[in-house]
Design a protein around this motif. Structure first.
Motif, short mmCIF file in Angstrom:
data_model
loop_
_atom_site.label_atom_id
_atom_site.label_comp_id
_atom_site.label_asym_id
_atom_site.label_seq_id
_atom_site.Cartn_x
_atom_site.Cartn_y
_atom_site.Cartn_z
N MET A 4 -13.03 -4.02 2.61
CA MET A 4 -14.09 -3.40 3.41
C MET A 4 -13.52 -2.72 4.65
SD MET A 4 -16.09 -4.11 6.39
CE MET A 4 -16.17 -5.89 6.56
N LEU A 5 -12.59 -3.39 5.34
CA LEU A 5 -11.99 -2.84 6.56
C LEU A 5 -11.00 -1.72 6.23
CD1 LEU A 5 -11.44 -6.21 8.45
CD2 LEU A 5 -13.21 -4.50 8.93
N TYR A 6 -10.12 -1.96 5.28
CA TYR A 6 -9.16 -0.93 4.85
C TYR A 6 -9.89 0.32 4.35
CZ TYR A 6 -4.64 -3.49 4.92
OH TYR A 6 -3.49 -4.12 5.27
N GLY A 7 -11.00 0.11 3.65
CA GLY A 7 -11.73 1.24 3.09
C GLY A 7 -12.22 2.20 4.16
N GLN A 8 -12.67 1.66 5.28
CA GLN A 8 -13.13 2.52 6.38
C GLN A 8 -11.96 3.27 7.02
OE1 GLN A 8 -16.38 0.76 8.93
NE2 GLN A 8 -15.70 -1.11 7.90
N LEU A 36 -0.22 -2.85 0.56
CA LEU A 36 -0.41 -1.43 0.26
C LEU A 36 -1.19 -1.24 -1.04
CD1 LEU A 36 0.13 1.54 0.89
CD2 LEU A 36 2.34 1.33 -0.28
N LYS A 37 -1.01 -2.14 -1.98
CA LYS A 37 -1.75 -2.04 -3.25
C LYS A 37 -3.25 -2.07 -2.99
CE LYS A 37 1.85 -4.05 -6.24
NZ LYS A 37 2.94 -3.94 -5.26
N THR A 38 -3.67 -2.95 -2.09
CA THR A 38 -5.09 -3.02 -1.74
C THR A 38 -5.53 -1.73 -1.07
OG1 THR A 38 -5.00 -5.42 -1.45
CG2 THR A 38 -6.82 -4.26 -0.38
N PHE A 39 -4.71 -1.24 -0.14
CA PHE A 39 -5.09 -0.03 0.59
C PHE A 39 -5.20 1.17 -0.35
CE2 PHE A 39 -4.19 3.75 3.17
CZ PHE A 39 -5.17 3.61 4.14
N LEU A 40 -4.26 1.33 -1.26
CA LEU A 40 -4.30 2.47 -2.18
C LEU A 40 -5.50 2.37 -3.12
CD1 LEU A 40 -0.53 2.98 -3.05
CD2 LEU A 40 -1.92 4.17 -1.36
N LYS A 41 -5.88 1.15 -3.47
CA LYS A 41 -7.07 0.96 -4.32
C LYS A 41 -8.32 1.46 -3.62
CE LYS A 41 -9.90 -2.75 -6.37
NZ LYS A 41 -11.08 -2.52 -5.50
N VAL A 42 -8.50 1.05 -2.34
CA VAL A 42 -9.71 1.48 -1.63
C VAL A 42 -9.62 2.96 -1.25
CG1 VAL A 42 -10.25 -0.83 -0.79
CG2 VAL A 42 -8.83 0.67 0.62
N MET A 43 -8.41 3.48 -1.04
CA MET A 43 -8.26 4.91 -0.78
C MET A 43 -8.72 5.71 -2.00
SD MET A 43 -7.36 7.56 1.04
CE MET A 43 -6.26 7.13 2.41
N SER A 87 -4.02 9.03 -2.21
CA SER A 87 -3.55 7.78 -2.80
C SER A 87 -2.28 7.98 -3.62
CB SER A 87 -4.65 7.15 -3.65
OG SER A 87 -5.10 8.07 -4.65
N GLY A 88 -2.24 9.02 -4.44
CA GLY A 88 -1.05 9.29 -5.25
C GLY A 88 0.17 9.61 -4.40
N PRO A 89 0.06 10.62 -3.51
CA PRO A 89 1.19 10.94 -2.63
C PRO A 89 1.64 9.77 -1.75
CG PRO A 89 -0.35 12.76 -2.65
CD PRO A 89 -1.01 11.63 -3.41
N MET A 90 0.70 8.93 -1.29
CA MET A 90 1.09 7.77 -0.48
C MET A 90 1.92 6.79 -1.29
SD MET A 90 -2.05 6.76 2.06
CE MET A 90 -2.30 7.65 3.60
N GLY A 91 1.49 6.55 -2.53
CA GLY A 91 2.24 5.66 -3.39
C GLY A 91 3.64 6.20 -3.66
N GLN A 92 3.73 7.51 -3.89
CA GLN A 92 5.02 8.15 -4.15
C GLN A 92 5.92 8.11 -2.92
OE1 GLN A 92 3.96 12.07 -5.55
NE2 GLN A 92 2.77 11.24 -7.26
N SER A 93 5.33 8.30 -1.73
CA SER A 93 6.09 8.27 -0.48
C SER A 93 6.73 6.90 -0.29
CB SER A 93 5.19 8.59 0.71
OG SER A 93 5.87 8.44 1.93
N TRP A 94 5.98 5.86 -0.62
CA TRP A 94 6.49 4.50 -0.48
C TRP A 94 7.59 4.21 -1.50
CZ3 TRP A 94 7.10 0.84 2.81
CH2 TRP A 94 7.34 -0.47 2.41
N GLU A 95 7.34 4.59 -2.76
CA GLU A 95 8.30 4.31 -3.83
C GLU A 95 9.60 5.09 -3.65
OE1 GLU A 95 8.07 2.00 -6.12
OE2 GLU A 95 6.13 1.38 -5.30
#
Length: 485
Positions: free
Chosen positions: A165-169, A356-363, A383-391
């Motif tokens: 709920m918080l991450y989603g906002q 980060l998995k939770t954050f990308l899910k709500v993103m 969400s996709g670019p953020m995941g790629q940036s991390w990986e």
């Protein structure tokens, strides 16, 4: 391994003393009355209370309450802000831009001005609406019972539905910031009520801190009217700043001759990577560029009692930046920065990867809703670019250029092996990498080592304060001399 390069403690002491001494005057009633009268000129009403709201890292806020609302005046602190006029102009422009271009709840700006236009000529200021709130996102995410004087950390036992709920906002805020497109990298200038232009250098929080605590001469920063047309040219400029930082910080910059060499090698190699355009994505090189706020974090997000966001504040170090900045997942998901993490950067990385998995899910959920509503296109997802940036490790490149005092540790632990191959011991990898420097650079390194070792014998002050900080320091000195007479 040292987790960060320490700021110049002599400069820090001067800066803190200046700021603290300046703030003392607000305890005097004779000081507060003219400020309240000044605010009333711009927003009349029946006053019920006027008092200091809080002291932040860069500003002091005073709140004037009325029967039907409240107004705050925010004044820049000498000793904390080394570009006060520029900072205020930039922030007002970007707050009005965000109010026009997004639905992010930013305070309404009533009036702003220079030091000469401020009450009692105290400092550049902004008068804005006060957003009523119950708490901050920081408090909602922080570990319960964490003492206020200690650094916060994401509650390890936080319920997943509450975190979502918080991450989603927060995800929605980042998504909205990424939607407007701008043609250059730099700070916004408001032309008229509905027109903004990227017209000045991207004044960052890191630049302010490098001058304030890192001994960097202000002349080493990009010229005031410099903007950047490519991501690689901006990263190269930031990489050069890190070299200048090492050269100019007078105290606490190095611990030994080899420590100096290690820091020099890291900065030179990073600069080579930037120059060769290996730190940026060719498809994103020429933008369009995105709004980026250095100080966007949970402590600046205001919540209603129902835990919904009602305001986002402190936009002073906000500018159009490379898209890679927006694509990097936010470090503040854990509240604490990696270089301060008590169990080390590798443990921070492990915990961050999990959250980060939770954050990308709500993103992704936010993106799906925005696409259904026609507010977002499929190719605008984060969400996709953020995941790629991390990986890929691009996250660490962005973090390194934005945090100069943590640069050398981030470089050796997270960047060097990616571009130059693995080593057995990151702490000693610099000895292998010296061979990548040319003879001129090696000579430059040894000259710097000799200079730094000589500087370590004394602790002289070397800083380049703005005219307001300098003027207040001189005023403080005169007052002390008069008191001693």
């Amino acid at each position: 391994m040292q987790t960060r390069m320490c700021p110049d403690d002599v400069a820090w002491e001067q800066a803190e003393e200046t700021s603290d001494s300046w703030l003392v005057q607000f305890l005097e009633v004779d000081m507060l009355r003219p400020i309240a009268d000044f605010i009333l000129i711009h927003n009349r009403g029946e006053v019920t209370e006027f008092a200091i709201l809080r002291k932040g890292s860069y500003n002091i806020l005073l709140r004037l309450k009325y029967r039907n609302g409240a107004t705050v005046i925010r004044l820049s602190q000498p000793g904390a802000v080394f570009f006060p006029e520029e900072k205020v102009v930039n922030e007002v422009a970007v707050m009005r831009y965000l109010a026009d271009q997004t639905s992010i709840p930013v305070p309404f700006v009533i009036h702003s001005g220079t030091k000469k236009e401020s009450p009692l000529q105290l400092s550049p200021f902004i008068i804005m609406e006060y957003i009523e709130h119950e708490t901050k996102m920081y408090d909602a995410l922080n570990t319960p019972g964490c003492p206020i004087e200690e650094r916060g950390i994401l509650d390890p036992n936080i319920a997943e539905d509450r975190l979502e709920m918080l991450y989603g906002q927060l995800a929605d805020i980042l998504l909205q910031l990424s939607m407007p497109s701008l043609p250059h990298i730099g700070s916004l200038n408001q032309i008229d009520d509905f027109t903004w232009k990227v017209a000045r250098r991207p004044l960052s929080m890191n630049m302010n801190e490098l001058v304030r605590l890192g001994g960097l001469p202000r002349s080493k920063l990009p010229d005031l009217h410099t903007t950047f047309n490519t991501a690689s040219s901006y990263l190269e400029a930031l990489a050069h700043l890190n070299i200048e930082h090492l050269i100019h910080q007078r105290n606490d910059a190095v611990e030994s001759a080899d420590d100096c060499r290690r820091k020099f090698v890291a900065r030179k190699l990073f600069c080579k990577l930037a120059k060769d355009k290996r730190l940026t994505n060719p498809s994103l090189e020429k933008g369009p560029f995105k709004i980026w706020c250095d100080d966007l974090r949970p402590a600046n997000v205001l919540l209603h009692e129902n835990m919904q966001i009602v305001g986002v504040v402190d936009w002073e170090f906000t500018y159009a930046a490379p898209v890679e900045f927006s694509y990097a997942p936010p470090w503040w998901l854990l509240i604490e920065k990696p270089e301060y993490w008590s169990k080390g950067i590798e443990d921070w990385t492990r915990v961050f990867d999990y959250r980060l998995k939770t954050f990308l899910k709500v993103m992704k959920d936010c993106e799906d809703i925005a696409i259904q509503q026609g507010r977002l296109k499929e190719d605008q997802r984060l969400s996709g670019p953020m995941g790629q940036s991390w990986e890929s490790g691009d996250f660490w490149v962005t973090y390194a250029v934005l945090h100069s005092f943590a640069f050398h540790t981030i470089y050796w632990q997270k960047i060097d092996s990616r571009f130059f191959g693995p080593t057995e011991n990151p702490e000693e990898a610099w000895e292998e990498r010296v061979s990548l420097l040319d003879e001129k650079e090696k000579y430059e390194m040894e000259q710097l080592v000799a200079r730094k070792l000589k500087e370590m014998k004394t602790r002289a002050l070397a800083w380049d304060p703005d005219e307001y900080t300098l003027a207040f320091r001189q005023q403080l000195t005169r007052q002390r001399e008069e008191a001693d007479e």
